[in-house]
Design an enzyme around this catalytic site. Sequence first.
Site, PDB file in Angstrom:
ATOM      1  N   LYS A 170     -26.541 -37.625 -14.415  1.00 56.61           N
ATOM      2  CA  LYS A 170     -26.602 -37.452 -12.964  1.00 56.61           C
ATOM      3  C   LYS A 170     -27.295 -38.676 -12.382  1.00 56.61           C
ATOM      4  O   LYS A 170     -28.514 -38.814 -12.431  1.00 56.61           O
ATOM      5  CB  LYS A 170     -27.390 -36.211 -12.555  1.00 56.61           C
ATOM      6  CG  LYS A 170     -27.271 -35.930 -11.035  1.00 56.61           C
ATOM      7  CD  LYS A 170     -28.446 -35.188 -10.456  1.00 56.61           C
ATOM      8  CE  LYS A 170     -29.553 -36.075  -9.994  1.00 56.61           C
ATOM      9  NZ  LYS A 170     -29.223 -36.952  -8.821  1.00 56.61           N
ATOM     10  N   ASP A 202     -27.400 -33.832  -5.965  1.00 56.21           N
ATOM     11  CA  ASP A 202     -28.815 -34.018  -5.662  1.00 56.21           C
ATOM     12  C   ASP A 202     -29.670 -33.388  -6.749  1.00 56.21           C
ATOM     13  O   ASP A 202     -29.191 -32.640  -7.607  1.00 56.21           O
ATOM     14  CB  ASP A 202     -29.164 -33.451  -4.279  1.00 56.21           C
ATOM     15  CG  ASP A 202     -28.818 -31.974  -4.127  1.00 56.21           C
ATOM     16  OD1 ASP A 202     -28.819 -31.249  -5.141  1.00 56.21           O
ATOM     17  OD2 ASP A 202     -28.544 -31.543  -2.990  1.00 56.21           O
ATOM     18  N   GLY A 203     -30.956 -33.714  -6.702  1.00 53.47           N
ATOM     19  CA  GLY A 203     -31.855 -33.220  -7.739  1.00 53.47           C
ATOM     20  C   GLY A 203     -32.052 -31.725  -7.708  1.00 53.47           C
ATOM     21  O   GLY A 203     -32.130 -31.072  -8.756  1.00 53.47           O
ATOM     22  N   VAL A 206     -27.909 -30.288  -8.878  1.00 54.24           N
ATOM     23  CA  VAL A 206     -27.375 -30.759 -10.154  1.00 54.24           C
ATOM     24  C   VAL A 206     -28.502 -31.102 -11.128  1.00 54.24           C
ATOM     25  O   VAL A 206     -28.429 -30.766 -12.317  1.00 54.24           O
ATOM     26  CB  VAL A 206     -26.451 -31.973  -9.936  1.00 54.24           C
ATOM     27  CG1 VAL A 206     -26.046 -32.606 -11.262  1.00 54.24           C
ATOM     28  CG2 VAL A 206     -25.210 -31.542  -9.163  1.00 54.24           C
ATOM     29  N   GLY A 207     -29.558 -31.752 -10.634  1.00 50.06           N
ATOM     30  CA  GLY A 207     -30.682 -32.058 -11.509  1.00 50.06           C
ATOM     31  C   GLY A 207     -31.298 -30.805 -12.100  1.00 50.06           C
ATOM     32  O   GLY A 207     -31.593 -30.743 -13.304  1.00 50.06           O
ATOM     33  N   GLU A 245     -40.235 -40.934 -17.087  1.00 55.50           N
ATOM     34  CA  GLU A 245     -40.859 -42.175 -16.617  1.00 55.50           C
ATOM     35  C   GLU A 245     -40.975 -42.019 -15.119  1.00 55.50           C
ATOM     36  O   GLU A 245     -39.974 -41.940 -14.411  1.00 55.50           O
ATOM     37  CB  GLU A 245     -40.014 -43.383 -17.015  1.00 55.50           C
ATOM     38  CG  GLU A 245     -40.734 -44.710 -16.793  1.00 55.50           C
ATOM     39  CD  GLU A 245     -40.437 -45.304 -15.434  1.00 55.50           C
ATOM     40  OE1 GLU A 245     -41.339 -45.260 -14.556  1.00 55.50           O
ATOM     41  OE2 GLU A 245     -39.314 -45.793 -15.222  1.00 55.50           O
ATOM     42  N   CYS A 279     -41.245 -49.275  -9.977  1.00 53.17           N
ATOM     43  CA  CYS A 279     -42.368 -48.389 -10.290  1.00 53.17           C
ATOM     44  C   CYS A 279     -43.533 -49.137 -10.934  1.00 53.17           C
ATOM     45  O   CYS A 279     -44.663 -48.668 -10.898  1.00 53.17           O
ATOM     46  CB  CYS A 279     -41.898 -47.245 -11.183  1.00 53.17           C
ATOM     47  SG  CYS A 279     -40.941 -47.800 -12.601  1.00 53.17           S
ATOM     48  N   GLU A 379     -47.947 -44.259  -4.108  1.00 57.23           N
ATOM     49  CA  GLU A 379     -46.898 -45.210  -4.453  1.00 57.23           C
ATOM     50  C   GLU A 379     -46.026 -45.407  -3.211  1.00 57.23           C
ATOM     51  O   GLU A 379     -45.274 -44.524  -2.817  1.00 57.23           O
ATOM     52  CB  GLU A 379     -46.053 -44.687  -5.619  1.00 57.23           C
ATOM     53  CG  GLU A 379     -45.009 -45.686  -6.076  1.00 57.23           C
ATOM     54  CD  GLU A 379     -44.171 -45.173  -7.238  1.00 57.23           C
ATOM     55  OE1 GLU A 379     -43.844 -45.966  -8.121  1.00 57.23           O
ATOM     56  OE2 GLU A 379     -43.834 -43.968  -7.232  1.00 57.23           O
TER      57      GLU A 379
END
Length: 475
Positions: A170, A202-203, A206-207, A245, A279, A379
Site C-alpha cells: 500500500k 488510505d491508512g 487499506v492500511g 521506521e 525523517c 517533527e
Amino acid sequence: MKNCRQFYINGKWVSPTEVRDFGVINPATEEPIATISLGGPADVDNAVAAATKAFESYSETTINERLAFLRRIIEVYQSRMDEMAETISREMGAPISLSRTAQAPVGLAHLLEIVRVLELFKFEELTGSTLMRKEPIGVCGLITPWNWPMNQIVCKVAPALAAGCTMVLKPSEIAPLSAHLFAHIIDEAGLPGGVFNMVNGDGATVGAAISSHPDVDMVSFTGSTRAGIAVASAAAATVKRVTQELGGKSANIILGDADLESAVKQGVQACFRNTGQSCNAPTRLLVPRAKMAAANMAAKGATQGTKVGDPFTDGTSIGPLASKNQFEKVQRLIKQGIEEGANLVVGGLGRPQGLSKGYFVNPTVFSDVRNEMTVAREEIFGPVLCIIPYEDEDDAVRIANDTPYGLSGYVTSGDIERARRVAKRFRSGNVHINNARLDFAGCFGGYKQSGNGREWVRPVWKNSLSWKLFFGYGA
C-alpha cells in the site's frame, strides 16, 4: 490526467470492488494530474488471497531463480529511470535534480544490494545433528510513505522477493504514481502472478485492513509515529511480526573545533534537502553559545542562497511541500515558533516572493531556540531549522538526546577521535560523522519513538525470514 484507478493483483490490473476516486495533486501547481481509486477491505482480501496462493510455489523457488527475477527487475527499472524521476517530481514536488540523482536511483541501489546479499547467502546450516534453516516468513504487508517513495518501496519489496516471500503493497495515496509505475516494472519483468500485489488506499482503511489481516504474516511500515502506533495496535491481535521506521527530530552538533561557517552551511543544506521532508533531517543545529552570532550569520547566508521554485527549473534546490495538509502544518508550526519567542533569523510565514500558487514555503531558520519549544520537539517535516546554543560537550549531548525520537544524529569536529567519542553518546540508530553519506549496505532505523526494527536491504531481508530447526536431521 492519468487514469490510475486499477490495482495490481495476481499479475493483472483489476478494477476496485467499489469505486472511490481520489485525485492526485501536483503540489507545484495545485492542479490534479491523475486519479486513483481508494481501495477497501475487500480489495485487500483479494490481494492477500493472491499472495497466499502464490506463496506456495514462490517460496520454493531456488536462489538462482530469484536472482534471475531480481536482475530482470533491475534491467527494466534502469530503462525507466528517467520516467521514474519525472513521476516523483510531479507527484510530491522534489526538484528534478534530486529525483534524478537520488529519489529514483536509490531504488536501483537497493535492488543491486539485495542481489549482492542473495548471491552469498546460505539458507541452511548444519550444527551437529541439527539443521538450522531460514525460510520465508510468508505474506508481507508493506505500507510506505510519500517523501522518498522509491527508497521505501524498493527497500521493502526487494528483500522480501529475495527471501521467497509474497506481498501486498500500500503506497501513500499522496504520491502513488511512482508506485503505479513500479508495478508496471514488476509486470514487465515477468514476476509470477500473486507474488507482488498493490492496492491503493488510505491508512485508516487499506492500511488497517493489511495490518489486521489474519493471513498477513509480517507488516513493515514507514511513516509517522502516530500512524505507526495504529499499525502496531491493529497487528497485535494476530501477533504478526511488525517493523516500523517512524519520525525523527535529529540533532546536529557542531563542536567548537569545527570550521563553523562550513559546518553550518552543510547543516542548512542537509536540513532543507527534499524540502525538509526527510525523517532523518538534521533539524536541530547545536552550536557553542559563544558562536551563536556567527552561526546565525552563516545560516542566514546559506538560506538566502537557496533557490525555491518550480521543481523542473534548473537550479531549484527546494520545491513545494508534498500536499496542502503538509503546507498548513508547516505554516502552523512556524507561527508557533514565532509566538513562543524563537528568534526568526530568516524566512517566516507565507510563500516565497514571486510564488502565489503551489505549496511552497519560505525556508526558515530560528535561533536562540530552547529545546522545550514546540519547534524543537515536533517533527515539522519542512525546511525549518532550529539553532540551539549549548554550554559544553556534555550539555550538547544532553540536548541532542532530550527528544522522544532517536532516528539519526550528526556531529562535526576537526578532531576525528573527538567526533567518534561524541557520536557514541547519541541515543539514535544512525550517526553521521563529519557529514558522512548514507551507506546502503548498512541499515536505517532508530530508538524510542522513531520505531523498532531496521530498514534497508539487510535488516528487511532478515525480517522476511524465519528460523526453522530440524533436530536429528544429521543423525
